[in-house]
Each structure stands twice: as structure tokens, then as C-alpha cells.
Write an enzyme that holds these catalytic residues in place. Structure first.
Site, mmCIF file in Angstrom:
data_model
loop_
_atom_site.group_PDB
_atom_site.id
_atom_site.type_symbol
_atom_site.label_atom_id
_atom_site.label_comp_id
_atom_site.label_asym_id
_atom_site.label_seq_id
_atom_site.Cartn_x
_atom_site.Cartn_y
_atom_site.Cartn_z
ATOM 1 N N ASP B 28 12.129 -3.537 8.165
ATOM 2 C CA ASP B 28 12.257 -4.960 7.877
ATOM 3 C C ASP B 28 11.254 -5.356 6.796
ATOM 4 O O ASP B 28 10.050 -5.406 7.038
ATOM 5 C CB ASP B 28 12.030 -5.768 9.156
ATOM 6 C CG ASP B 28 12.110 -7.260 8.872
ATOM 7 O OD1 ASP B 28 12.823 -7.653 7.917
ATOM 8 O OD2 ASP B 28 11.431 -8.034 9.588
ATOM 9 N N ALA B 29 11.776 -5.623 5.601
ATOM 10 C CA ALA B 29 10.928 -5.912 4.446
ATOM 11 C C ALA B 29 10.014 -7.113 4.702
ATOM 12 O O ALA B 29 8.838 -7.090 4.333
ATOM 13 C CB ALA B 29 11.801 -6.155 3.213
ATOM 14 N N GLU B 80 -7.968 10.231 -7.467
ATOM 15 C CA GLU B 80 -7.571 11.165 -6.416
ATOM 16 C C GLU B 80 -6.259 11.846 -6.798
ATOM 17 O O GLU B 80 -5.682 12.592 -6.032
ATOM 18 C CB GLU B 80 -7.471 10.468 -5.051
ATOM 19 C CG GLU B 80 -6.441 9.351 -4.961
ATOM 20 C CD GLU B 80 -5.174 9.769 -4.236
ATOM 21 O OE1 GLU B 80 -4.176 9.960 -4.960
ATOM 22 O OE2 GLU B 80 -5.169 9.886 -3.002
ATOM 23 N N CYS B 112 -10.643 6.100 -3.184
ATOM 24 C CA CYS B 112 -10.444 4.942 -4.061
ATOM 25 C C CYS B 112 -11.710 4.444 -4.734
ATOM 26 O O CYS B 112 -11.690 3.407 -5.392
ATOM 27 C CB CYS B 112 -9.803 3.802 -3.285
ATOM 28 S SG CYS B 112 -8.198 4.240 -2.628
ATOM 29 N N HIS B 234 -12.272 -3.871 -2.853
ATOM 30 C CA HIS B 234 -11.179 -2.904 -2.930
ATOM 31 C C HIS B 234 -9.960 -3.458 -2.183
ATOM 32 O O HIS B 234 -10.087 -4.083 -1.134
ATOM 33 C CB HIS B 234 -11.600 -1.562 -2.323
ATOM 34 C CG HIS B 234 -10.454 -0.600 -2.213
ATOM 35 N ND1 HIS B 234 -9.703 -0.230 -3.298
ATOM 36 C CD2 HIS B 234 -9.914 0.047 -1.142
ATOM 37 C CE1 HIS B 234 -8.746 0.598 -2.901
ATOM 38 N NE2 HIS B 234 -8.856 0.791 -1.594
ATOM 39 N N ARG B 243 -9.749 -10.752 4.372
ATOM 40 C CA ARG B 243 -10.497 -10.837 5.624
ATOM 41 C C ARG B 243 -11.990 -10.569 5.399
ATOM 42 O O ARG B 243 -12.848 -11.289 5.925
ATOM 43 C CB ARG B 243 -9.934 -9.819 6.624
ATOM 44 C CG ARG B 243 -10.105 -10.272 8.054
ATOM 45 C CD ARG B 243 -9.143 -9.552 8.957
ATOM 46 N NE ARG B 243 -9.812 -8.462 9.641
ATOM 47 C CZ ARG B 243 -9.194 -7.417 10.183
ATOM 48 N NH1 ARG B 243 -7.877 -7.304 10.081
ATOM 49 N NH2 ARG B 243 -9.857 -6.492 10.810
ATOM 50 N N ASN B 266 -1.736 -0.904 -4.407
ATOM 51 C CA ASN B 266 -3.074 -0.320 -4.391
ATOM 52 C C ASN B 266 -3.158 0.764 -5.458
ATOM 53 O O ASN B 266 -2.583 1.832 -5.302
ATOM 54 C CB ASN B 266 -3.359 0.270 -3.003
ATOM 55 C CG ASN B 266 -4.710 0.957 -2.933
ATOM 56 O OD1 ASN B 266 -5.498 0.890 -3.868
ATOM 57 N ND2 ASN B 266 -4.963 1.622 -1.815
#
Lengths: 129, 345, 385
Positions: B28-29, B80, B112, B234, B243, B266
Site C-alpha cells: 500500500d503506497a 558505500e 552514510c 542525515h 524527530r 536517501n
């Protein structure tokens, strides 16, 4: 083929051509001898970073194994602002390509010597605006 | 004064939407978009990889400033997804910039945060007087296994910084790193796609390291969230950085400009750096910026930058947000072909 | 002193699955010897046009190998491979001509042979691309069709040549090949067949490109004196001129003309004391349809830019003012790379002798144009009855 690719890295990664000090003609790829002046000429290396215009192009649909994954791709003759003509791939949607289109050089992958082989990088062109 | 002399970014023009990927895997997108706060991600062309992206970003950085290429004494490429497991990307970049050969080169890998690690190395080399300018690049064409939640966010992009002592546009006031052995995400030798600890990548990994690094650097410089114009963290997804910002007391206006993840995904080693570049695009003299990267495994590099008057002396167009908007959408089939997900023989 | 062609032979061109390289060379050679009514003992030297034995077969040193398998071993005569891309046949003819002209030899063989289909089409495409500049054209993915497409695109842009005009070349050559028992494709096609075929490299489609073919062809050259003894119908090589040009398109001032062709044609006409109007029949190198249009212009059959008009008005059909490629050309007869230049000489010889059967043209002076790559080499030969 490894040394053969390596030898020209400088000229493939960058648009480094040559200029005849005698007649001032620019050449890309670089030449050892000026075909106009021959022994009277003297060549020096020169960075030819320039935007250019597409003077002819083709959209390739059938090709050798090395370029199969790139199909359809565009091969064009590009005339730089300094007059030098370069054969290169142009990366854009085939429906966009036009004669006279302004393009600029970018650094891209041209291929590789198999999955475990060396990667061949070089210069391609993209639309300038 | 040591800091950033110039910067450049590269974002591949292709995008794939969360809807397109979700369709393939029967998910479910809408709930994925709500869960990740990522709507689409960048996809490299079939002839693009970490080396080509690094070169394009570095060329932009060089073009924007007026330094002699021969003064670049170090090139670091953090990624990476280096095209070769063994053989440096930095040498490709050096030759593609037509440097004179006398430069220190190394590829860095720390999930990252390998890009910010390169910036720290350059700062140290410039500060010690070993080099005049250093080039640090964070660049990736990261992959998630087909059907893995990572596939919705793992994307491609690059950001390059020239670090030096003259004509600094953003001075490095301080930097620190916080590092522990926390295996939240990894890729074993010879494996095609990375593995991860699922929800374990959150609390003990991302949050612990980012918060510790950011809090510590703010405390030791006696700075509060209010003292910063912008903060960039990041961005593994669109939720985590928001958050973290909230927990540190940053407001929406301070983080919004650098929150590029929702539209490009990302970009791994380039993630916080592209966000930081997006902020630099609009920064004014005296703006203070907090930058905190995160690399799985795990660690965080935190930086405090202060923008100088020199910011007006360099070309800052095209801007990161222009590059984000300039895109072409592709379907999953083309995406699979571009990313080598189709087994050819 | 003149040099004459006293015997000709060729295999059928095409996908000769059941025949190897040695088989086809011998087949063409025996046909030529029979045609010249020679036993073989008279042969003093061999010149063989072959572009890429090394890549098609993994076999170099095919010169001695051919002498060996043709039963000429014990004559211990010199045998030389000549390579100028797909102009190798034309160049081999020229070397053989010069050898006789020098007075060194009285009877020599000029052959052309290529066994292509043992490799797949992708590799064949790659090998053909090596007739252009490998480092700066091949490296970027410019195949031979792609390079000719760049030429075609610019010709279309500058001279309003249309894709339909290119198609007419293919239609004409297919029609001619119906009457050539040695041709690869002996069936009529329509403009629509060409126009509806898929693109190889836009604007060139499948039917704009000569096929991949195996084949061998042989001509036997003799001094004038010897020729008189051997045959009542000698065909003389009046002049043969080879010229080169920049191999890569990007180095040329104008890619809508091939300077190697212009230069060699001009010089050949001068040596033969003729003008383009005196040519009664021509075999030209239509590896791609655009190449035939350009050949009309560069050989002087029409003004620059009017090649399309010439094909549109039917002037180059059999029965037209200057019939071009009565054999079907490379397009329909097939393009067995190194064999092509010699095959063209075979066709012109048959035409001038009056032995061309249903595709016969009334001709006294014939011309052949063989091109290497995109014009890095051109060989123009003028034949006289």
C-alpha cells in the site's frame, strides 16, 4: 585492451585536444602531427571545455553486444564553440534530439570489460539548458 | 579561517515514485509514504555510477570558485557503492578533473557518513598545513534488495566540497564524531544488496548517535537550537531527521530547507551533504548551521558552520532544489534495467 | 602496356552455411581459371583482398593458406593479403594490376574473400565498426550504420534528400539482383518494404543496409600480350586509382561528400581521358543506400546534392542514362566485405563482354567504386572493352 584504454584516459575523461602552434588549428582527438603543416607544425595539448551544437545525429537501435543495454542511444557529431567536431553519445530522450541543439559535456560510463573487468569512462554530452 | 571554499552537487534526473515500487510488490503506497515520509527517489541512468556522480559534483564545485586546480592536495570519495570493490574512485575523480597527479587520494566507507568523514580529513590536512585545498565528496548509487523496504528510499546523488583556508564561504567552527560498534546495517563482502536490522536501525543506531553527536557539539560550544539558522541531519527517510530535530528543540523553519529526502530519497553518503548544500544555496553571511551525519555501524559526525561574506562571491546556481525539480519519472521496468536488477544471462 | 582481365569467377554471395573459407576461395578460383581457360600453372602471383580473417576466423596468414589450398603450393609463388577495410578487394585488384604493369608478371590472380557468418550478427557489427576509428568512434558506440546514418542525416538536412529516396536505391538494386544468379537476395521489394522495416540507426533502416554475407570472387589479370593469346574478349583495366581520407568523420570538413571518392574518380577520369558522362555502367559501393546517392554525386554522375533526383528520375536503372549496380550492388547481391571489390570487377567484366545475361547493359566503358569504412579508402577503377 586495458593499456589501450588507460593510455587515453586523460583525453577521454577530459576534452583535451591538441593545437598546432603554427596554424592554430585545434584537433580532437589530439594528433601528433598537424595534417596541414606537417613538419612545420608543432602540437601542444589544450583543454577544450566548451558547449557545442549538434550538427548531425542518429538514434541507434541495433548495435554490438557492448552497447546492447544502452539501446536506443544517440550518437551525434557535435561542433564545439571553438570549431572542433566531436563524435559522442548525447544523453537525452531520443524525441528531444535536434540538429542545432545546444549540448554540454558530462562524465559518464561508456562500458566495461565484462562484469569483472575494468570500467570505461569517458565524455558524453547532455542538453545544455 | 578554515572552511568550505566551494561546493557542488549532482542528482541524477530520473525519479521513481513510491506508488510505482509498491505496485510491483503488492504493498500500500499511501501507508509507505506516511510511514517513511518519502514520496519518490532519484535513480541513476544506466551509464551513471558513484564515480560519474562524484566527478559531476566535483566539477561543479571547481567551476564555481576561482582556485588553481594544482593546489588541490587531497581527494576523498566517501561512498558505500564504489564502482570497484578494490581500486579507488578518487583516482578516477582526480584524472577526470585533470589534476596534476600530486594529490593524496583515498576512498572512504562508513555507510552514510563517509562523505562527512572526508570533510573532516580535509579540515585536518588543511589545518596541519599539509595541503592548501582538499576535495571531499560524498556520493552513492545505493541499492535496496528488490522488495526490501529499503528499495523505497535507497537512491543516488553526490555532493562535493572544497575545503581550504582562503575565500572561505562557511567557516568550520567545530566538528566532532561519536562512534560505537552498532551493527544496524551492513553488506558482507560479495553480497549484492545490503542487510539491516529493521527497527533496530532506529533507536540504538540513528537516534543514539545523531543525538549524542549533535547535543555534545552544541553543549561544548554553549549553543542552543535557537542560535542556529539551519540544522541538517542525515535523512534515511523523512521521519527520523524531523524527530531528531524536534528532540533537540529545532523548529520546522530551521530544517525544512535541507529536508530533501522526500523527493530524492536517501542518497546515503550524500544525504546530509545535499541537504547542507541546499541550505548553503540560500544562506546569508553570519548564518549558523548545524550539520550532523549518520553512518550505520555506527557513528555520527557533527559540524558547526558559520557563513561568511564570501558566500556572495561564488556562483550558487543552479540550486539543489532546482535540480530536485528537474526530473523525469520512470517505471519499475526501466528502473530495474538501469539498476542492473535484471539477470542478463 | 595495358593490363587485361582474362577470367572471372565468383561464388554465390550470402549465408553459405555449408562452405568454409577455403571452400569458397577455391570455388571462385576454379571458375575463374575455367573462364580463362588456364590450367593454373601460369599463375605467377596472388593478391587477396580480405579484411578480417583474424577476427572472423581467428586465422591470419591466409595468403599462403589460400595458395596452399588452391593447389598452387608447389609453384611456390608469392601470395599477399591486401587489407583496406571493405575496400580490400579493390585494393587487391590495384596491387595485382601494378604487378603486371611493372612487367614483373604476365599472369596474376586478384581475389577477394570473406567468411563472415561464422560469427554472430553482433560480433559482425563490431568487426565492421573497426573499419572506422576504433578509438574515437567505436569506443563511443558509433557502429558503421550509425556513422553512415550521421552522413545520411546531414545529407537529408542540407540537400532535402528524403528517406524515400534512400529506399528507392534499395528497391532498384533488389530489382536488378533478380537477374543475378550469384546474388544473395533475388526478390523484388517495394518502397513500403523499405520504409516499414525497423530502424538500425535512424534514418537508416534494415533495408537501407547491405546484408552480412559470405563470398569469394576472383579475376585473372594478364599482360596485354598474354591476354591476346588467351582470349578474344579481354576487358582492360584502363586506370585504377586509390585514395585515402581522414578515417573518422569528425576530422572531415564536410561529411556529405567523400573526398577519397572525389579525388580517386577525378584522377581516374583524367588517366583514362574520359568524363563521367562517358561511363556506360557502374558498380558502386552501396553498403548503405546513402552511400550510393553520394557516389552519384562524388563520381560526377550528377551535381552535388542532386543524387536523390538521379534515383527519382530512374537515370541509374538498367535502361537509364547511367545504370548503377546492375548486379544488385552490395545491398542485394550481398557484401562479403573483402570480396566486394573483386565482385564489382567481375560484374563490370561480364557487362563489357556482353555476358551479363538478363541484366545486360550496352556498355563500352565501366566503372567500379569500392569504399573502405566511411570513405577512409576509395578505389575507382575504369574498365574498357
Amino acid at each position: 585492451m586495458l593499456p589501450r584504454f588507460w593510455r587515453k584516459i586523460k583525453y577521454r575523461y577530459n576534452l583535451i585536444g591538441s593545437k598546432c602552434k603554427n596554424c592554430e588549428t585545434l584537433y580532437y582527438p589530439p594528433r601528433n602531427i598537424c595534417p596541414k603543416c606537417r613538419r612545420r607544425g608543432e602540437m601542444e595539448e589544450l583543454e577544450l571545455w566548451d558547449e557545442g551544437r549538434v550538427i548531425s545525429y542518429t538514434i541507434v537501435h541495433e548495435t554490438s553486444d557492448d552497447f546492447k543495454l544502452n539501446v536506443p542511444y544517440i550518437i551525434a557529431l557535435i561542433k564545439l564553440e571553438n570549431g572542433v567536431i566531436i563524435t559522442s553519445q548525447v544523453v537525452c530522450n531520443p524525441s528531444e534530439i535536434k540538429i542545432g541543439m545546444k549540448v554540454k559535456p558530462v562524465f559518464r560510463k561508456y562500458g566495461e570489460d565484462g562484469e569483472d573487468g575494468v570500467i570505461y569512462y569517458g565524455t558524453k554530452f547532455v542538453p545544455a539548458d | 579561517m578554515i572552511g568550505i571554499v566551494s561546493y557542488g552537487t549532482y542528482i541524477p534526473k530520473y525519479r521513481i515514485k513510491v506508488e510505482e515500487i509498491a505496485k510491483i510488490w503488492g504493498e500500500d503506497a499511501e501507508s509507505i509514504k506516511r510511514g517513511l515520509n518519502v514520496y519518490e527517489k532519484s535513480v541513476p541512468d544506466i551509464d551513471e555510477d558513484t564515480a560519474t556522480i562524484s566527478v559531476e559534483a566535483a566539477r561543479e564545485a571547481l567551476k564555481r570558485c576561482d582556485i588553481c586546480k594544482d593546489d588541490i592536495g587531497a581527494v576523498f570519495v566517501g561512498s558505500e557503492s564504489h564502482p570497484y570493490a578494490v581500486k579507488p574512485t578518487a583516482t578516477i575523480v582526480g584524472d577526470a578533473l585533470n589534476l596534476n597527479g600530486f594529490f593524496y587520494a583515498a576512498d572512504l566507507e562508513f555507510a552514510c557518513k563517509a562523505g562527512t568523514a572526508g570533510i573532516q580529513n580535509c579540515i585536518a590536512l588543511v589545518k596541519s598545513g599539509m595541503i592548501r585545498y582538499g576535495l571531499a565528496i560524498g556520493s552513492d548509487t545505493s541499492q535496496g534488495a528488490p522488495g526490501d523496504p529499503l528499495e523505497y528510499s535507497a537512491s543516488a546523488g553526490g555532493s562535493a566540497f572544497i575545503i581550504g583556508e582562503n575565500n572561505v564561504i562557511a567557516e568550520v567552527k567545530d566538528t566532532l564524531s561519536f562512534t560505537t560498534d552498532t551493527p544496524d546495517f551492513w553488506r558482507r563482502e560479495g553480497q549484492r544488496y545490503p542487510s539491516h536490522g529493521g527497527r533496530f536501525t532506529g533507536e540504538p543506531a540513528y537516534f543514539r548517535h545523531v543525538l549524542t553527536a549533535a547535543k555534545t557539539i552544541m553543549q561544548r560550544n554553549c549553543l542552543k537550537a535557537d542560535d542556529f539558522t539551519y540544522a541538517v541531519f542525515h535523512m534515511p527517510n523523512g521521519k527520523f531527521p524531523v524527530r531528531v530535530a524536534n528532540q533537540l528543540g529545532f523548529k520546522k523553519e530551521q530544517i525544512e530547507l535541507g529536508l530533501v529526502v522526500r523527493y530524492i530519497g536517501n542518497t546515503y553518503s550524500a544525504s546530509s551533504l545535499i541537504g547542507f548544500s541546499a541550505v548553503l544555496d540560500y544562506a546569508k553571511p553570519e548564518d549558523r548551521i548545524l550539520l550532523t551525519s549518520f553512518g550505520s555501524g555506527a557513528g555520527s559526525d557533527a559540524f558547526i558552520f558559520e557563513v561568511t561574506d564570501e558566500i556572495h562571491s561564488i556562483e550558487r546556481n543552479p540550486k539543489v532544489w532546482d535540480k530536485i525539480k528537474n526530473c523525469v519519472y520512470i517505471d519499475y521496468g526501466i528502473y530495474a534495467k538501469f539498476r542492473g536488477k535484471i539477470k542478463m544471462r | 602496356m595495358r593490363v587485361a582481365i582474362v577470367g572471372v569467377g565468383q561464388t554465390k554471395f550470402g549465408e553459405l552455411w555449408d562452405k568454409g573459407f577455403r571452400d569458397i576461395v577455391i570455388e571462385a578460383g576454379i571458375e575463374a581459371l575455367e573462364d580463362a581457360n588456364l590450367s593454373g600453372d601460369e599463375i605467377e602471383a596472388l593478391y587477396i583482398g580480405n579484411m578480417s580473417g583474424g577476427r572472423y576466423l581467428g586465422q591470419e596468414h591466409i595468403s599462403a593458406l589460400i595458395a596452399d589450398y588452391s593447389g598452387l603450393t608447389e609453384l611456390h609463388i608469392p601470395s599477399v593479403r591486401v587489407e583496406t577495410g571493405d575496400a580490400s578487394g579493390g585494393s587487391a585488384l590495384r596491387e595485382a594490376y601494378l604487378a603486371v604493369l611493372s612487367g614483373m608478371y604476365d599472369v596474376v590472380i586478384a581475389a577477394g574473400a570473406e567468411k563472415v557468418t561464422d560469427v554472430g550478427p553482433e560480433l559482425a557489427m563490431d568487426i565492421m565498426a573497426s573499419t572506422a576509428d576504433r578509438e574515437w568512434e567505436g569506443f563511443v558506440g558509433a557502429t558503421l550504420p550509425a556513422l553512415y546514418a550521421l552522413i545520411a542525416k546531414m545529407h537529408m538536412e542540407r540537400y532535402s534528400t528524403r528517406e524515400e529516396d534512400l529506399a528507392m536505391v534499395a528497391v532498384k538494386n533488389h530489382k536488378n539482383a533478380i537477374n543475378n544468379p550469384k546474388a544473395q537476395f533475388r526478390r523484388e521489394i517495394s518502397i513500403d518494404t523499405v520504409m516499414n522495416s525497423p530502424y538500425i540507426a535512424e534514418p537508416l533502416k534494415v533495408f537501407d543496409c547491405a546484408p552480412i554475407s559470405d563470398g569469394a570472387s576472383v579475376v585473372i589479370l594478364a599482360s596485354e600480350e598474354m591476354a591476346r593469346k588467351l582470349t578474344d574478349t579481354p576487358v582492360y583495366i584502363d586506370s585504377i586509382v586509390q585514395a585515402s581520407d581522414y578515417v573518422a568523420l569528425q576530422s572531415r570538413e564536410d561529411i556529405t561528400t567523400m573526398k577519397s571518392v572525389v579525388y580517386s574518380a577525378r584522377k581516374a577520369y583524367k588517366l583514362s581521358r574520359i568524363s563521367p558522362n562517358d561511363v556506360d555502367v557502374a558498380e558502386v559501393h552501396d553498403s548503405f543506400t546513402i552511400a550510393e546517392i553520394m557516389a552519384y554525386e562524388d563520381l560526377g554522375f550528377c551535381k552535388k546534392g542532386e543524387g536523390a533526383k538521379l534515383i527519382r528520375e530512374g537515370e541509374t536503372e538498367i535502361g537509364g542514362r547511367i545504370p548503377v549496380n546492375p548486379s544488385g550492388g552490395l545491398k542485394a547481391c550481398g557484401h562479403a566485405v573483402g570480396a566486394t571489390g573483386i565482385r564489382q570487377a567481375v560484374e563490370i567484366t561480364l557487362q563489357l563482354r556482353g555476358d551479363a545475361g538478363k541484366r545486360q547493359v550496352d556498355a563500352e566503358i565501366g566503372l567500379a567504386l569500392n569504399i573502405g569504412g566511411t570513405g577512409g579508402t576509395a578505389v575507382v577503377t575504369i574498365f574498357r572493352r
